[in-house]
Scaffold this motif. Structure first.
Motif, mmCIF file in Angstrom:
data_model
loop_
_atom_site.group_PDB
_atom_site.id
_atom_site.type_symbol
_atom_site.label_atom_id
_atom_site.label_comp_id
_atom_site.label_asym_id
_atom_site.label_seq_id
_atom_site.Cartn_x
_atom_site.Cartn_y
_atom_site.Cartn_z
ATOM 1 N N ALA A 295 47.557 31.541 52.093
ATOM 2 C CA ALA A 295 48.419 32.074 50.510
ATOM 3 C C ALA A 295 47.969 30.698 49.511
ATOM 4 N N GLU A 296 48.353 29.702 49.996
ATOM 5 C CA GLU A 296 47.643 28.198 48.792
ATOM 6 C C GLU A 296 46.249 28.961 47.932
ATOM 7 N N ARG A 297 45.826 28.762 48.973
ATOM 8 C CA ARG A 297 44.219 28.737 48.666
ATOM 9 C C ARG A 297 43.558 30.133 48.280
ATOM 10 N N LEU A 298 44.748 31.271 48.409
ATOM 11 C CA LEU A 298 44.580 32.689 47.442
ATOM 12 C C LEU A 298 45.216 32.006 45.684
ATOM 13 N N MET A 299 45.585 31.669 45.671
ATOM 14 C CA MET A 299 46.951 30.903 44.334
ATOM 15 C C MET A 299 45.249 30.155 43.747
ATOM 16 N N GLN A 300 44.697 29.490 44.522
ATOM 17 C CA GLN A 300 43.760 28.804 43.558
ATOM 18 C C GLN A 300 42.579 29.335 43.173
ATOM 19 N N GLN A 301 42.467 30.239 44.312
ATOM 20 C CA GLN A 301 41.236 30.867 43.847
ATOM 21 C C GLN A 301 41.363 32.098 42.455
ATOM 22 N N ALA A 302 43.011 32.937 42.473
ATOM 23 C CA ALA A 302 42.736 33.358 41.751
ATOM 24 C C ALA A 302 43.060 32.987 39.800
ATOM 25 N N MET A 303 43.415 31.558 40.246
ATOM 26 C CA MET A 303 43.656 30.657 38.787
ATOM 27 C C MET A 303 41.927 30.683 38.086
ATOM 28 N N SER A 304 41.046 30.650 38.962
ATOM 29 C CA SER A 304 39.734 30.551 38.850
ATOM 30 C C SER A 304 38.684 31.876 38.512
ATOM 31 N N ASN A 305 39.538 32.772 38.541
ATOM 32 C CA ASN A 305 39.302 34.061 39.461
ATOM 33 C C ASN A 305 39.614 35.220 37.666
ATOM 34 N N ALA A 306 38.012 35.576 36.787
ATOM 35 C CA ALA A 306 38.773 36.259 35.413
ATOM 36 C C ALA A 306 38.948 37.583 35.957
ATOM 37 N N THR A 307 37.952 38.140 37.198
ATOM 38 C CA THR A 307 38.135 40.212 37.368
ATOM 39 C C THR A 307 39.627 40.213 37.957
ATOM 40 N N ALA A 308 38.564 41.695 38.192
ATOM 41 C CA ALA A 308 40.173 41.531 38.676
ATOM 42 C C ALA A 308 40.355 41.592 40.246
ATOM 43 N N GLU A 309 39.521 40.786 41.048
ATOM 44 C CA GLU A 309 39.899 40.363 41.913
ATOM 45 C C GLU A 309 41.213 39.265 42.041
ATOM 46 N N ARG A 310 41.081 38.371 41.034
ATOM 47 C CA ARG A 310 42.664 37.934 41.101
ATOM 48 C C ARG A 310 43.800 38.620 41.232
ATOM 49 N N ASP A 311 43.804 39.634 40.354
ATOM 50 C CA ASP A 311 44.947 40.423 40.900
ATOM 51 C C ASP A 311 45.492 40.755 42.360
ATOM 52 N N ARG A 312 44.361 40.740 43.050
ATOM 53 C CA ARG A 312 44.301 41.095 44.395
ATOM 54 C C ARG A 312 44.994 40.013 45.236
#
Length: 657
Positions: free
Chosen positions: A59-76
């Motif tokens: 979960a923490e890794r997903l949070m970190q990835q989302a912070m650097s992701n500008a696509t719709a994948e960020r919300d997923r």
């Protein structure tokens, strides 16, 4: 404190909502057919459902990835992290993930997961309006029938709870009926039946009777009859047990009979173990004698009503708690065979009982001690203004208000109400920019004027006039950081507050108040209260109640003492039901003073019904009406205040002292 919420942006992808349908059967039929979801986002079928593991590191890794992701994948990624954190019971971290999601980027199944988990968090954090908005969004309503059952069941449960909370009874009924058809276990069926029963008991007895008579659906007729049985304020526990047995015989195949709510099962057990000898310890002499006798007469009215209905009633012994040494009087009652004691009323004596390590028999005190304790031998019950103030805070906050002006007298009961409101309001996240405290009625105008900062506006006007040295058109304005008013006042003072708010340019602010504003005896004088919503005892609206009729016919109580008679009647209903209140935190007793529940510290808390003054008279309003805009006043509404109505001097303060 929870992070600041943003508004949900559903309109970008949602079709227009369909009109609400009152019939539960039709709601289910429409749900089964299903409205079309937004294009490019078809609902997922159960086979496509994947469940993330409860791995905090992931979960923490997903949070970190989302912070650097500008696509719709960020919300997923944020959604997956939030779901994992929610599964780990880490509500704070789950909220941090879910509140950053742009909901319009989610597919149908993803949006349902988001609505379920974030809706629960918002509900737990008392952001009930936002939780309601989220779970009732069109994307949820149109696609819920297609969701996998592991999402559909808890999502419908959450929708049912929120719809019930906001008084949307028919919508809650539709959810409960849908849940009944998809419940996978007996436990899920029982939980749904308990929620169904609790929802229906929000309705007044008269409406339950009308619904039972008008429906063509046998299942719903049985539900309405069962709910009416549960909340009937005139029935003692023995009569209710008999009525429940008759209901079971009439509806042997009903789900609430086959899988009964636990409260109903326990109710029958408690009814078989009632105390047979009760002592009333009330002040029949001294400064509290009028209050004591009012409570006594209310108790006896309920007692004799039960006896006349053929119920088994206990023997009653009455003692004057103000005569002689109270400890000796209490022991005398115990020695006389009392298995249960009701009283005392005097606050100091209740403090003494609360400080006692253990009591020889269970006791229902009729006031609140400075401290509480939840034990098997002492429960505290009273007519505390604090309960009403907290109820106002919860209701105003649920309706979206956050900035409150409190108008209150600088007396003992006014201060207690102000502090109770402040504590609950700030706990929820509200703010109180100003308190307009008045010493007497003559000071109300100035205190409101000062709190609304009208004088500061006029001072700025004078400064500007001097600076520009030419004619200036100026419209006075009140301070802008207010969105609701909580008025703490008795009837005579309250009739000045509403017009003064209008006079000082605050007539647009909704006004909430406690029951003290309404005396009910003069329609013309009470027109100045028009539009105010206030908490009220159910007693006020009980039009066909044998206990109330008996009290009014024999005692003719004034408005100030009516609540004490009602309290006495409720004490009779309460004493036998205390084991139920201890065992089930959701258990309620529907009394003449309000809906009664037991807090964790052994105090009975009351929640009264809501009313609004219309054309000078109080009208009961349903929970759904709370959300309607409140009428505003204009400068033309201002009239001169009249002389106050007579009332017993400082009755509330005497009891509290």
């Amino acid at each position: 404190m929870p992070a600041k919420r943003r508004q949900f942006r559903f309109a970008l992808t949602m079709p227009k909502p369909v009109p609400a349908i009152a019939s539960a059967a039709l709601v289910l039929a429409l749900t089964a057919c299903g409205s079309q979801a937004p294009k490019q986002q078809p609902p997922l079928v159960p086979e496509q459902r994947t469940q993330p593991g409860l791995d905090r590191g992931a979960a923490e890794r997903l949070m970190q990835q989302a912070m650097s992701n500008a696509t719709a994948e960020r919300d997923r990624q944020l959604l997956q992290a939030g779901v994992i954190f929610a599964g780990l019971q880490d509500e704070e971290r789950a909220s941090q993930a879910l509140q950053q999601i742009e909901a319009e980027n989610l597919a149908q199944q993803e949006f349902a997961d988001y609505a379920l988990h974030y809706g629960k968090i918002l509900s737990n954090q008392a952001d009930l309006m936002e939780a309601h908005e989220l779970v009732s969004a069109e994307r949820v309503s149109s696609g819920i029938a297609f969701l996998p059952v592991e999402t559909r069941v808890p999502l419908r449960q959450l929708r049912a709870e929120l719809f019930s909370l906001f008084g949307e009874i028919d919508s809650a009924i539709a959810e409960h009926r849908a849940l009944a058809s998809i419940a996978r276990t007996e436990e899920e069926t029982r939980a749904n039946n308990e929620g169904f029963w609790t929802t229906l008991m929000q309705l007044p007895s008269a409406e339950l009777s009308a619904r039972a008579a008008s429906t063509s659906d046998p299942e719903m007729r049985a539900w309405y009859e069962l709910a009416k049985l549960g909340r009937d304020t005139q029935m003692d526990i023995s009569s209710q047990t008999t009525a429940l047995q008759r209901w079971r015989e009439r509806w042997p195949g009903h789900t609430a009979n086959l899988t009964a709510p636990r409260q109903l099962q326990a109710f029958e057990q408690v009814a078989a173990n009632q105390p047979q000898n009760i002592a009333l310890l009330l002040p029949l002499t001294g400064k509290l004698s009028r209050a004591g006798r009012a409570i006594q007469d209310g108790f006896l009215a309920a007692y004799y009503a039960a006896m006349n209905n053929g119920a088994q009633v206990p023997d009653i012994q009455i003692y004057d708690s103000a005569a002689g040494n109270f400890e000796e009087t209490y022991q005398q009652a115990v020695n006389g065979g009392a298995q249960f004691i009701i009283g005392p009323l005097d606050k100091e004596l209740v403090n003494n009982l609360a400080a006692t390590e253990s009591l020889p028999v269970p006791t229902l005190a009729l006031n609140y001690a400075e401290t509480g304790r939840l034990t098997g031998d002492l429960v505290q019950f009273g007519l505390a203004i604090e309960d009403e103030a907290r109820q106002v805070a919860r209701q105003a906050y649920q309706l979206g208000h956050r900035q409150a002006l409190v108008v209150a007298p600088g007396t003992g009961w006014g201060t207690r109400a102000t502090e109770a409101f402040r504590e609950e309001w700030q706990r929820l996240g509200g703010n109180i920019p100003s308190v307009a405290e008045y010493a007497n009625q003559a000071a109300i105008s100035k205190s409101i004027n000062d709190s609304l900062l009208i004088a500061e506006g006029r001072a700025r006007e004078r400064e500007i006039r001097r600076a520009i040295a030419r004619p200036l058109k100026f419209t006075p304005r009140r301070r802008a950081d207010l969105d609701v008013v909580f008025a703490i006042a008795r009837n005579d003072a309250a009739r000045q507050i509403k017009p003064m708010l209008a006079y000082y340019y605050a007539g647009d602010l909704p006004v909430f108040a406690t029951s003290q504003i309404y005396s009910g005896d003069d329609r013309e004088r009470n027109r100045d209260l028009n539009g105010i919503r206030f908490t009220a005892m159910p007693w006020l609206f009980e039009g066909d109640n044998a206990i109330k009729d008996s009290i009014e016919r024999q005692a003719k109580p004034s408005a100030a003492f009516a609540g004490l008679y009602a309290m006495g009647a409720d004490a009779f209903r309460l004493f036998g039901r205390l084991p139920l209140l201890r065992e089930f935190s959701e258990q309620r007793v529907f009394g003449l003073t309000g809906t009664l529940m037991l807090s964790a510290d052994g105090k009975i808390e009351r929640e009264q019904v809501w009313a609004q003054v219309r054309n000078g008279r109080a009208r009961a309003i349903t929970s759904a009406e709370y959300r309607k805009p409140m009428p505003t006043a204009s400068r033309t509404d201002v009239v001169q205040a009249e002389e106050p109505l007579p009332a017993p001097e400082q009755l509330q303060d005497q009891i509290q002292q």
